[in-house]
Design a protein around this motif. Structure first.
Motif, PDB file in Angstrom:
ATOM      1  N   GLY A 304      40.170  73.927  61.751  1.00  0.00           N
ATOM      2  CA  GLY A 304      39.892  72.497  61.878  1.00  0.00           C
ATOM      3  C   GLY A 304      38.441  72.159  61.593  1.00  0.00           C
ATOM      4  O   GLY A 304      38.148  71.185  60.888  1.00  0.00           O
ATOM      5  N   LEU A 305      37.512  72.966  62.138  1.00  0.00           N
ATOM      6  CA  LEU A 305      36.092  72.740  61.870  1.00  0.00           C
ATOM      7  C   LEU A 305      35.792  72.834  60.380  1.00  0.00           C
ATOM      8  O   LEU A 305      35.087  71.994  59.807  1.00  0.00           O
ATOM      9  N   GLY A 306      36.316  73.885  59.733  1.00  0.00           N
ATOM     10  CA  GLY A 306      36.070  74.074  58.309  1.00  0.00           C
ATOM     11  C   GLY A 306      36.619  72.927  57.487  1.00  0.00           C
ATOM     12  O   GLY A 306      35.970  72.453  56.542  1.00  0.00           O
ATOM     13  N   TRP A 307      37.812  72.455  57.860  1.00  0.00           N
ATOM     14  CA  TRP A 307      38.401  71.329  57.135  1.00  0.00           C
ATOM     15  C   TRP A 307      37.517  70.096  57.251  1.00  0.00           C
ATOM     16  O   TRP A 307      37.313  69.374  56.263  1.00  0.00           O
ATOM     17  N   ASN A 308      36.995  69.817  58.445  1.00  0.00           N
ATOM     18  CA  ASN A 308      36.176  68.620  58.637  1.00  0.00           C
ATOM     19  C   ASN A 308      34.961  68.634  57.724  1.00  0.00           C
ATOM     20  O   ASN A 308      34.654  67.642  57.046  1.00  0.00           O
ATOM     21  N   PHE A 309      34.243  69.749  57.690  1.00  0.00           N
ATOM     22  CA  PHE A 309      33.046  69.833  56.863  1.00  0.00           C
ATOM     23  C   PHE A 309      33.391  69.705  55.380  1.00  0.00           C
ATOM     24  O   PHE A 309      32.702  69.014  54.621  1.00  0.00           O
ATOM     25  N   LEU A 310      34.465  70.378  54.955  1.00  0.00           N
ATOM     26  CA  LEU A 310      34.852  70.319  53.543  1.00  0.00           C
ATOM     27  C   LEU A 310      35.338  68.926  53.156  1.00  0.00           C
ATOM     28  O   LEU A 310      34.920  68.366  52.135  1.00  0.00           O
ATOM     29  N   PHE A 311      36.222  68.347  53.973  1.00  0.00           N
ATOM     30  CA  PHE A 311      36.867  67.097  53.584  1.00  0.00           C
ATOM     31  C   PHE A 311      35.918  65.911  53.717  1.00  0.00           C
ATOM     32  O   PHE A 311      35.904  65.019  52.856  1.00  0.00           O
ATOM     33  N   THR A 312      35.129  65.879  54.784  1.00  0.00           N
ATOM     34  CA  THR A 312      34.143  64.803  54.914  1.00  0.00           C
ATOM     35  C   THR A 312      33.113  64.888  53.806  1.00  0.00           C
ATOM     36  O   THR A 312      32.728  63.866  53.214  1.00  0.00           O
ATOM     37  N   GLY A 313      32.662  66.106  53.494  1.00  0.00           N
ATOM     38  CA  GLY A 313      31.722  66.286  52.395  1.00  0.00           C
ATOM     39  C   GLY A 313      32.308  65.874  51.064  1.00  0.00           C
ATOM     40  O   GLY A 313      31.647  65.209  50.253  1.00  0.00           O
ATOM     41  N   ALA A 314      33.572  66.254  50.810  1.00  0.00           N
ATOM     42  CA  ALA A 314      34.212  65.893  49.541  1.00  0.00           C
ATOM     43  C   ALA A 314      34.394  64.387  49.422  1.00  0.00           C
ATOM     44  O   ALA A 314      34.230  63.816  48.335  1.00  0.00           O
ATOM     45  N   THR A 315      34.732  63.732  50.526  1.00  0.00           N
ATOM     46  CA  THR A 315      34.866  62.274  50.503  1.00  0.00           C
ATOM     47  C   THR A 315      33.527  61.608  50.189  1.00  0.00           C
ATOM     48  O   THR A 315      33.455  60.680  49.376  1.00  0.00           O
ATOM     49  N   THR A 316      32.464  62.087  50.822  1.00  0.00           N
ATOM     50  CA  THR A 316      31.125  61.555  50.555  1.00  0.00           C
ATOM     51  C   THR A 316      30.720  61.807  49.111  1.00  0.00           C
ATOM     52  O   THR A 316      30.144  60.929  48.451  1.00  0.00           O
ATOM     53  N   LEU A 317      31.024  62.992  48.609  1.00  0.00           N
ATOM     54  CA  LEU A 317      30.719  63.327  47.217  1.00  0.00           C
ATOM     55  C   LEU A 317      31.472  62.416  46.257  1.00  0.00           C
ATOM     56  O   LEU A 317      30.922  61.940  45.259  1.00  0.00           O
ATOM     57  N   ALA A 318      32.727  62.128  46.580  1.00  0.00           N
ATOM     58  CA  ALA A 318      33.546  61.286  45.704  1.00  0.00           C
ATOM     59  C   ALA A 318      33.011  59.869  45.599  1.00  0.00           C
ATOM     60  O   ALA A 318      33.185  59.208  44.564  1.00  0.00           O
ATOM     61  N   LEU A 319      32.337  59.373  46.645  1.00  0.00           N
ATOM     62  CA  LEU A 319      31.806  58.005  46.612  1.00  0.00           C
ATOM     63  C   LEU A 319      30.790  57.806  45.496  1.00  0.00           C
ATOM     64  O   LEU A 319      30.548  56.673  45.072  1.00  0.00           O
ATOM     65  N   THR A 320      30.197  58.908  45.009  1.00  0.00           N
ATOM     66  CA  THR A 320      29.199  58.810  43.941  1.00  0.00           C
ATOM     67  C   THR A 320      29.819  58.886  42.549  1.00  0.00           C
ATOM     68  O   THR A 320      29.104  58.795  41.555  1.00  0.00           O
ATOM     69  N   ALA A 321      31.153  59.044  42.484  1.00  0.00           N
ATOM     70  CA  ALA A 321      31.810  59.281  41.191  1.00  0.00           C
ATOM     71  C   ALA A 321      32.392  58.022  40.569  1.00  0.00           C
ATOM     72  O   ALA A 321      32.839  58.054  39.425  1.00  0.00           O
ATOM     73  N   TYR A 322      32.397  56.907  41.303  1.00  0.00           N
ATOM     74  CA  TYR A 322      33.017  55.706  40.754  1.00  0.00           C
ATOM     75  C   TYR A 322      32.249  54.457  41.194  1.00  0.00           C
ATOM     76  O   TYR A 322      31.518  54.469  42.176  1.00  0.00           O
ATOM     77  N   ARG A 323      32.433  53.383  40.432  1.00  0.00           N
ATOM     78  CA  ARG A 323      31.828  52.089  40.736  1.00  0.00           C
ATOM     79  C   ARG A 323      32.764  51.289  41.636  1.00  0.00           C
ATOM     80  O   ARG A 323      33.959  51.605  41.725  1.00  0.00           O
ATOM     81  N   PRO A 324      32.250  50.226  42.291  1.00  0.00           N
ATOM     82  CA  PRO A 324      33.110  49.454  43.201  1.00  0.00           C
ATOM     83  C   PRO A 324      34.386  48.940  42.551  1.00  0.00           C
ATOM     84  O   PRO A 324      35.451  48.970  43.170  1.00  0.00           O
ATOM     85  N   GLU A 325      34.297  48.465  41.303  1.00  0.00           N
ATOM     86  CA  GLU A 325      35.486  47.921  40.641  1.00  0.00           C
ATOM     87  C   GLU A 325      36.482  49.007  40.236  1.00  0.00           C
ATOM     88  O   GLU A 325      37.602  48.705  39.820  1.00  0.00           O
TER      89      GLU A 325
END
Length: 389
Positions: A304-325
């Motif tokens: 569970g701990l490992g998933w949190n760090f990986l998934f939260t990090g991946a979600t944050t990383l993904a926010l930089t890959a696309y524009r609002p629209e």
């Protein structure tokens, strides 16, 4: 956190209550009803297959009707599908149970967007913390899910049918909370332009790694978590022990949400994701050391701990890959990758744990973890070289 973020965090917790309860009981109900033992986790697989099939429809409804209406519709589907699961348990109809969980996948696909909606409810400088803190709402599911499954197991004459009825009530509660929430309007550009083509967005290295880490990290977590109740039953451990293990697993998944965003802000996204990968490997090593209650408990907590760090990090990383629209199609593509791997891992967990055993299941999980590590290393090297180019 403003009021909307708090309410969204509670909705995340109620969503995880649904997920954890499904994980705790669907494999066991499936094992009791399935024509063949290896088919036991097909109801678990149906939930994520339904999510994968729903990602495109969810993206379109989110774009057309907005966050609030789309989330409410997802919860309505959750109510109806839970009632259908209850009827399937009463009628001992295995394939109806699988169908009901496929339908429930629409709710799964919808609620997986809560974490992205969190970023839209906060100022840009606090997006990481907003995502992390809303995901911390999953602690509600960590406590409520296993206890709900255990407490309602004998509520009716049919084992676990009462749990499905309780999940319908949980979804109705989430609908009531969403009625008090307000989401920001979509970007003005969205009305006239959808941004870049999806293929161009998906070819970015940041998107590739975010999708790979989300999907593979979630896949490994699901592979081991879905098999755990069955493995513990095979080892002679009571369901109350399985509920306890799942409770601490989900605590591990979401308790770090109170500080994961701070860690990402301080140390960077990729280092935090790397720590998550190491924790997942540690989980496998503990699981391979034996099949006593404390080994299941520690292994699943580390998972569970490992998933949190990986998934939260991946979600944050993904926010930089696309524009609002571009958010609807980009988030839909990310979630499709996650659900596709989850579907495969859900089927594999039932097949492997009933035919090959707990040990080989854990050894097999090292392959996707190795691929995740390679993807993180590739992006880290690429980002280090970019300033010199």
């Amino acid at each position: 956190m403003n009021r909307n973020l708090w309410l969204l965090a509670i909705c995340q917790g109620l969503f995880l209550t649904n997920n954890v309860t499904f994980i705790a009981i669907n494999g066991l109900v499936g094992l009791a009803l399935a024509p063949l033992g290896w088919m036991a986790t097909l109801p678990v697989m149906g939930y994520v297959v339904g999510g994968a099939l729903s990602t495109g429809l969810v993206a379109r409804t989110q774009k057309r009707f907005g966050r609030k209406t789309s989330f409410q519709f997802g919860l309505l589907v959750a109510v109806l599908s839970a009632l259908l699961c209850c009827y399937a348990a009463y009628s001992r109809n295995f394939w109806l149970l699988v169908t009901a969980t496929v339908v429930a996948g629409y709710y799964n696909a919808n609620a997986q967007l809560y974490r992205f909606a969190a970023a839209e409810l906060a100022l840009p400088a606090f997006r990481e913390k907003a995502v992390s803190l809303v995901m911390a709402g999953g602690l509600i599911g960590a406590i409520a899910g296993p206890n709900l499954a255990a407490g309602t197991r004998t509520l009716t004459a049919v084992p676990f049918a009462g749990a499905y009825l309780a999940l319908a009530v949980v979804a109705l509660l989430a609908m009531a909370l969403l009625a008090f929430m307000q989401f920001p309007p979509p970007p003005a550009q969205q009305a006239t332009s959808g941004g870049r083509p999806l293929g161009e967005i998906m070819r970015q290295p940041v998107f590739i790694v975010a999708a790979a880490a989300s999907a593979l990290g979630f896949g490994v977590m699901n592979l081991l978590m879905a098999a755990t109740p069955i493995a513990m039953q095979v080892c002679g451990l009571p369901f109350s022990d399985a509920a306890l293990v799942l409770e601490w697993h989900v605590i591990g998944m979401f308790a770090p949400g109170f500080f994961t965003g701070h860690l990402i802000k301080r140390f960077g996204t990729l280092p935090v994701m790397g720590v998550g990968l190491v924790l997942n490997v540690a989980c496998v090593l503990v699981a391979l050391s034996g099949v006593e209650l404390h080994q299941f408990l520690v292994a699943l907590f580390l998972l569970g701990l490992g998933w949190n760090f990986l998934f939260t990090g991946a979600t944050t990383l993904a926010l930089t890959a696309y524009r609002p629209e571009e958010k609807d199609k980009a988030q839909g593509a990310l979630n499709f990758c996650v659900f596709a791997v989850l579907a495969l891992s859900s089927l594999a967990s039932g097949v492997l744990v009933t035919t090959q055993g707990w040990t080989l299941l854990n050894l097999g999980s090292l392959l996707p973890l190795g691929l995740t590590g390679a993807a993180l290393a590739w992006l880290a090297l690429r980002q280090r070289r970019l300033p010199a180019i």
